[in-house]
Motif scaffolding. Structure first.
Motif, short mmCIF file in Angstrom:
data_model
loop_
_atom_site.label_atom_id
_atom_site.label_comp_id
_atom_site.label_asym_id
_atom_site.label_seq_id
_atom_site.Cartn_x
_atom_site.Cartn_y
_atom_site.Cartn_z
N SER A 54 39.02 50.41 50.15
CA SER A 54 39.60 49.51 49.15
C SER A 54 38.66 49.31 47.98
N LYS A 55 37.38 49.15 48.24
CA LYS A 55 36.41 48.95 47.17
C LYS A 55 36.32 50.18 46.26
N MET A 58 39.72 50.41 44.21
CA MET A 58 40.01 49.29 43.31
C MET A 58 38.92 49.05 42.29
N HIS A 61 40.06 49.27 38.62
CA HIS A 61 41.24 48.50 38.21
C HIS A 61 40.86 47.13 37.67
N ASN A 62 41.74 46.61 36.82
CA ASN A 62 41.60 45.25 36.34
C ASN A 62 42.24 44.29 37.34
N THR A 63 42.35 43.04 36.95
CA THR A 63 42.88 42.03 37.86
C THR A 63 44.32 42.32 38.26
N ARG A 66 44.49 45.20 40.79
CA ARG A 66 43.97 44.89 42.11
C ARG A 66 44.97 44.14 42.98
N THR A 67 46.06 43.69 42.38
CA THR A 67 47.11 43.07 43.19
C THR A 67 47.81 44.10 44.08
N TRP A 68 47.60 45.38 43.78
CA TRP A 68 48.19 46.47 44.58
C TRP A 68 47.28 46.88 45.74
N SER A 69 46.15 46.23 45.92
CA SER A 69 45.18 46.69 46.90
C SER A 69 45.75 46.72 48.32
N SER A 219 46.83 55.43 42.81
CA SER A 219 45.92 54.48 42.20
C SER A 219 45.60 54.87 40.76
N HIS A 223 46.29 52.85 37.40
CA HIS A 223 45.24 52.55 36.43
C HIS A 223 45.66 52.92 35.01
#
Length: 226
Positions: A54-55, A58, A61-63, A66-69, A219, A223
């Motif tokens: 995940s790190k 993500m 990505h912006n905020t 990151r809601t898609w994490s 991802s 992005h």
């Protein structure tokens, strides 16, 4: 022995009813969970791998991205477990079905593209026409960029289907050759069997890599649109 190479790719049925849905729902049941405050080594390793993946995905990505994490981590776990279970004998691999891979790729791609048109419509439209394009080439480039955008989910699905299917076919062919040579030449059988073992290890790696590549490309599409 079944001589039809593609028989293992036919969706199984139980009493005439398709069993693909049950097979698709089975991998999540294998993921261990813990109700205790202190986790065992298996749960700790699983959480470490999820956090690492995940790190890595993500980080760019912006905020909003990151809601898609949670969705992306669930996607990579599902594809990886499905691919690995498909390597078991007499099993069915749903990811060898182009229809299923398209069913995963199209909604994720469409969601990312729609998000891009809603939040950054100027940047989204700018992808269709690179800066400094000569005027006579504008119509052609717009058509080419539109086609390249529309084939992205197809490329995702075909890449996953082709890699998993090719590996299973190759294992089937080498396994059949090993069985046929066992009654003819023992040294040749040992060599082919060694190749089969190495190919199986390679397919385990391919199963994990393809899950990572599929999720990473989703991802990247996200992005580009956030």
């Amino acid at each position: 022995m079944n001589e039809n190479l593609f028989a293992s790719f036919i969706a199984p049925t139980i009493l005439g009813l398709p069993a693909a849905v049950l097979i698709i729902l089975f991998p999540p049941l294998l993921i261990p969970t813990s109700k205790y405050l202190i986790n065992n080594r298996l749960i700790t390793t699983q959480q470490w791998l999820i956090k690492l993946t995940s790190k890595q995905m993500m980080a760019m990505h912006n905020t909003k991205g990151r809601t898609w994490s949670l969705m992306l981590v669930s996607l990579i776990i599902f594809i990886a477990t499905t691919n690995l279970l498909g390597l078991l004998p007499h099993s069915f691999t749903p990811t060898t079905q182009l229809s299923m891979n398209l069913a995963m790729a199209i909604p994720l791609w469409a969601g990312a593209v729609i998000m891009g048109f809603r939040s950054k419509i100027k940047n989204a439209l700018a992808h269709f026409l690179p800066q400094g394009t000569p005027t006579p080439l504008i119509p052609m480039l717009v058509i080419i960029e539109t086609i390249s955008l529309l084939i992205q989910p197809m490329a995702l699905a075909v890449r996953l289907t082709a890699n998993i299917t090719a590996g299973h076919l190759l294992m089937h062919l080498i396994g059949s050759a090993t069985l046929a040579m066992s009654t003819i030449n023992l040294p040749s059988t040992l060599i082919i069997f060694t190749i089969l073992i190495l190919l199986t290890i390679l397919e385990v790696a391919v199963a994990l890599i393809q899950a990572y590549v599929f999720t990473l490309l989703v991802s990247l599409y996200l992005h580009d649109n956030t």
